[in-house]
Design a protein around this motif. Structure first.
Motif, mmCIF file in Angstrom:
data_model
loop_
_atom_site.group_PDB
_atom_site.id
_atom_site.type_symbol
_atom_site.label_atom_id
_atom_site.label_comp_id
_atom_site.label_asym_id
_atom_site.label_seq_id
_atom_site.Cartn_x
_atom_site.Cartn_y
_atom_site.Cartn_z
ATOM 1 N N ASP A 36 -7.903 9.014 -6.861
ATOM 2 C CA ASP A 36 -6.550 8.502 -7.065
ATOM 3 C C ASP A 36 -5.974 8.223 -5.677
ATOM 4 N N LEU A 37 -5.791 6.960 -5.341
ATOM 5 C CA LEU A 37 -5.395 6.601 -3.971
ATOM 6 C C LEU A 37 -3.921 6.911 -3.685
ATOM 7 N N THR A 38 -3.135 7.104 -4.731
ATOM 8 C CA THR A 38 -1.757 7.514 -4.510
ATOM 9 C C THR A 38 -1.684 8.986 -4.135
ATOM 10 N N ALA A 39 -2.442 9.800 -4.869
ATOM 11 C CA ALA A 39 -2.427 11.237 -4.613
ATOM 12 C C ALA A 39 -3.378 11.637 -3.497
ATOM 13 N N ILE A 85 -1.673 -2.361 -2.580
ATOM 14 C CA ILE A 85 -0.881 -1.173 -2.892
ATOM 15 C C ILE A 85 0.546 -1.442 -2.450
ATOM 16 N N ASP A 86 1.485 -1.359 -3.386
ATOM 17 C CA ASP A 86 2.906 -1.611 -3.088
ATOM 18 C C ASP A 86 3.100 -2.958 -2.400
ATOM 19 N N THR A 124 -12.851 -0.755 -6.167
ATOM 20 C CA THR A 124 -11.500 -0.324 -6.512
ATOM 21 C C THR A 124 -11.160 -0.765 -7.925
ATOM 22 N N HIS A 169 -7.095 3.228 -7.821
ATOM 23 C CA HIS A 169 -8.156 4.204 -7.651
ATOM 24 C C HIS A 169 -9.328 3.555 -6.902
ATOM 25 N N ASP A 221 -4.121 0.422 5.873
ATOM 26 C CA ASP A 221 -3.180 -0.670 5.710
ATOM 27 C C ASP A 221 -3.665 -1.817 6.594
ATOM 28 N N ARG A 273 -2.191 2.865 -11.646
ATOM 29 C CA ARG A 273 -2.369 3.480 -10.327
ATOM 30 C C ARG A 273 -3.688 3.026 -9.711
ATOM 31 N N HIS A 287 -4.702 -3.461 1.393
ATOM 32 C CA HIS A 287 -5.331 -2.269 1.949
ATOM 33 C C HIS A 287 -6.844 -2.383 1.814
#
Length: 209
Positions: A205-208, A141-142, A183, A191, A160, A189, A146
């Motif tokens: 949704d792992l971002t939200a 992620i980014d 995953t 998930h 993290d 995005r 993770h």
């Protein structure tokens, strides 16, 4: 159980109560060769990775030791590695700074990250999942590795792996232990897909969060 492509054949790798690791040809359903032996007691966790272009398995069990197997030569690679202080309940591989590592979840609820080449632990143990980290998967992620974990009380958490800290609040919804985690990227995005003891499959949704 985990899957791998061995000499062009899709295979499954399984562990059993007798401490054996077995390879199965998924096209024919036949066992490939003799069982791999070395564990003392139940093999509780299996994952696979490609190392130097060859399929390998990483396995662990009640003894908390990690064993790396070359699935082509069917030999154990090096000596057993320290994995956990007690039962290992979840394994998955992750690339950190271009090097292959394994994330190891334990019955005590912690996750430890180890360099597969050296066996050394990277950073501090990840804590806070609660007892018995049942299942785990990794993703980026980014640009940062993770882990997504599921545990005894139906909670799903994101960690993290560089800092060892949780990302956001626990995600809840399952009515029992989380038994499966994977995953996937959907429309760009990250998930997670989880299965629980309540018989449901949930997509997060792992971002939200």
């Amino acid at each position: 159980m985990a899957t791998a492509v061995v000499e062009g054949r899709p295979c499954a790798v399984t562990g059993g109560r007798a401490g054996t690791v077995r390879l199965w040809d998924l096209a024919t359903g036949d066992q490939v060769g003799e069982p791999l032996t070395g564990h003392r007691g139940w093999v509780t966790a299996v994952t696979t990775a490609v190392i130097d272009g060859r399929a390998h398995a990483v396995t662990s069990g009640r003894d908390g030791r990690l064993r790396v197997w070359d699935l082509t030569s069917r030999q154990m690679v090096g000596d057993p590695l320290a994995g956990h202080d007690g039962w290992v309940t979840a394994l998955t591989t992750v690339v950190i700074d271009g090097r292959l590592h394994v994330a190891v979840g334990g019955r005590d609820g912690t996750v430890r990250v180890r360099n597969l080449a050296t066996g050394q632990q990277v950073g501090e143990p990840v804590t806070g999942q609660g007892r018995k980290t049942s299942r785990m998967a990794t993703l980026v992620i980014d640009g940062s590795p993770h882990a997504v974990t599921g545990g005894q009380y139906g909670r799903v958490r994101v960690w993290d792996l560089i800092t060892g800290r949780p990302v956001g609040e626990p995600m809840t919804g399952h009515g029992g232990r989380v038994w499966a985690v994977t995953t996937v990227v959907i429309e760009g995005r990250a998930h997670a897909v989880t299965g629980g003891g309540d018989g449901t499959v949930r997509v997060w949704d792992l971002t939200a969060g």
